[in-house]
Design an enzyme around this catalytic site. Structure first.
Site, short mmCIF file in Angstrom:
data_model
loop_
_atom_site.label_atom_id
_atom_site.label_comp_id
_atom_site.label_asym_id
_atom_site.label_seq_id
_atom_site.Cartn_x
_atom_site.Cartn_y
_atom_site.Cartn_z
N HIS A 65 0.83 -1.21 0.00
CA HIS A 65 0.00 0.00 0.00
C HIS A 65 0.87 1.26 0.00
O HIS A 65 0.68 2.15 -0.84
CB HIS A 65 -0.90 -0.03 1.24
CG HIS A 65 -1.71 1.21 1.43
ND1 HIS A 65 -3.03 1.30 1.06
CD2 HIS A 65 -1.40 2.42 1.96
CE1 HIS A 65 -3.49 2.51 1.35
NE2 HIS A 65 -2.51 3.21 1.90
N GLU A 66 1.82 1.34 0.92
CA GLU A 66 2.63 2.55 1.04
C GLU A 66 3.53 2.76 -0.18
O GLU A 66 3.70 3.88 -0.65
CB GLU A 66 3.48 2.48 2.31
CG GLU A 66 2.68 2.46 3.61
CD GLU A 66 1.77 3.68 3.76
OE1 GLU A 66 2.13 4.76 3.24
OE2 GLU A 66 0.71 3.55 4.39
N HIS B 93 1.66 4.25 -3.11
CA HIS B 93 1.52 5.71 -3.02
C HIS B 93 2.71 6.40 -3.69
O HIS B 93 2.53 7.40 -4.41
CB HIS B 93 1.46 6.16 -1.56
CG HIS B 93 0.11 6.06 -0.94
ND1 HIS B 93 -1.04 6.52 -1.54
CD2 HIS B 93 -0.29 5.55 0.26
CE1 HIS B 93 -2.08 6.32 -0.75
NE2 HIS B 93 -1.65 5.73 0.34
N GLU C 169 -6.18 6.39 -1.75
CA GLU C 169 -6.14 5.29 -0.78
C GLU C 169 -6.66 3.99 -1.40
O GLU C 169 -6.06 2.92 -1.21
CB GLU C 169 -6.96 5.65 0.45
CG GLU C 169 -6.29 6.65 1.37
CD GLU C 169 -5.01 6.09 1.97
OE1 GLU C 169 -5.05 5.03 2.61
OE2 GLU C 169 -3.96 6.73 1.79
#
Length: 273
Positions: free
Chosen positions: A139-140, A143, A201
């Protein structure tokens, strides 16, 4: 004169909009990626110098963070190699990946432009296993590689009426340095354009799940992880329309809808804890 300034502004913004090869949507990017990577490296080194970094040679959790992060980074390259995405691969080649665990009770993890990643020890009691940690890192990292920070900075520059025409130089410019810190600095809470942040997100959840699966981690661990995260929050979060992050139940429902796709990439790498 006002009309001319408006046209110059509009043309600059239009020129800065392009279709992102990772998210597959049009995205505003006023800042050069190499500039953000340079600024991120400075911020990253400062952060590490001011925090207790756990050594992977003596700390098994730090070694786990490096191992999981490295597998995710390789999976991203493999993913776009399979898709023949030469533009993405060219940019990924500029990334200098680093994965560090810092001694901090905060439940947090982040990735800056250029692949500078930090996990806080406070996150590990909630991840509980490598697969859940892979979900977080996927996820990070998404980004960062999806230029979400550049998009947020660009939107913030417009919202604040900062100069956007021509080449934007951030080095030594207090206004842009402040904007960078508001978006990328650890613990930053940015309030610009909240629905777009939730879109980012969901993109990070979706692609990050694929990357974790391709790295050999069971994507099914994402649901119980986010349930633990919701429980850890204690119900003190603001309503979704006031938050930059999706409501827990909405996020979990979306992740469940991504699961079948993620499972097509899943090939276990062997025992993980």
């Amino acid at each position: 004169m006002k009309r001319l300034l408006f046209l110059l502004l509009a043309s600059s913004v239009f020129a800065a909009c392009h279709k992102n090869a990772i998210t597959n949507r049009n995205q505003l990017a006023l800042f050069k990626e190499e500039t953000l990577q340079q600024m991120a490296l400075t911020e990253y080194k400062t952060f590490l110098s001011q925090n207790q970094v756990m050594s992977e040679t003596t700390n098994k959790d730090a070694e786990m963070v490096r191992r999981v992060g490295s597998r995710i980074a390789k999976a991203i390259t493999d993913y776009y190699t399979q898709k023949g995405a030469t533009e993405v691969l060219k940019e990924l080649a500029t990334y200098k990946w680093e994965f560090n665990l810092v001694n901090n009770k905060e439940v947090n993890a982040w990735c800056m432009p250029g692949g500078k990643v930090v996990v806080y020890t406070g996150l590990l009691p909630i991840t509980q296993n490598e697969a859940a940690l892979a979900v977080v890192l996927g996820h990070e990292i998404t980004h960062a590689v999806a230029h979400h920070g550049n998009e947020r900075m660009s939107q913030g520059a417009l919202a604040q009426g900062l100069e956007v025409a021509g080449n934007i130089a951030t080095s030594g410019n207090s206004k842009y340095n402040s904007l960078f810190n508001n978006v990328f600095a650890p613990g930053a809470q940015v309030g610009f354009l909240l629905p777009n942040s939730r879109k980012q997100e969901y993109e990070a959840d979706h692609l990050g799940l694929n990357f974790a699966a391709m790295a050999g981690y069971n994507p099914r661990e994402a649901v119980p992880f986010w349930q633990r995260m919701a429980a850890a929050g204690g119900g003190q979060k603001p309503p979704e329309f006031l938050s930059t992050h999706p409501a827990d139940e909405n996020r979990i429902a979306k992740i469940q809808s991504y699961m079948n796709e993620a499972l097509t990439y899943y090939k276990p790498v062997g025992p993980t804890r």
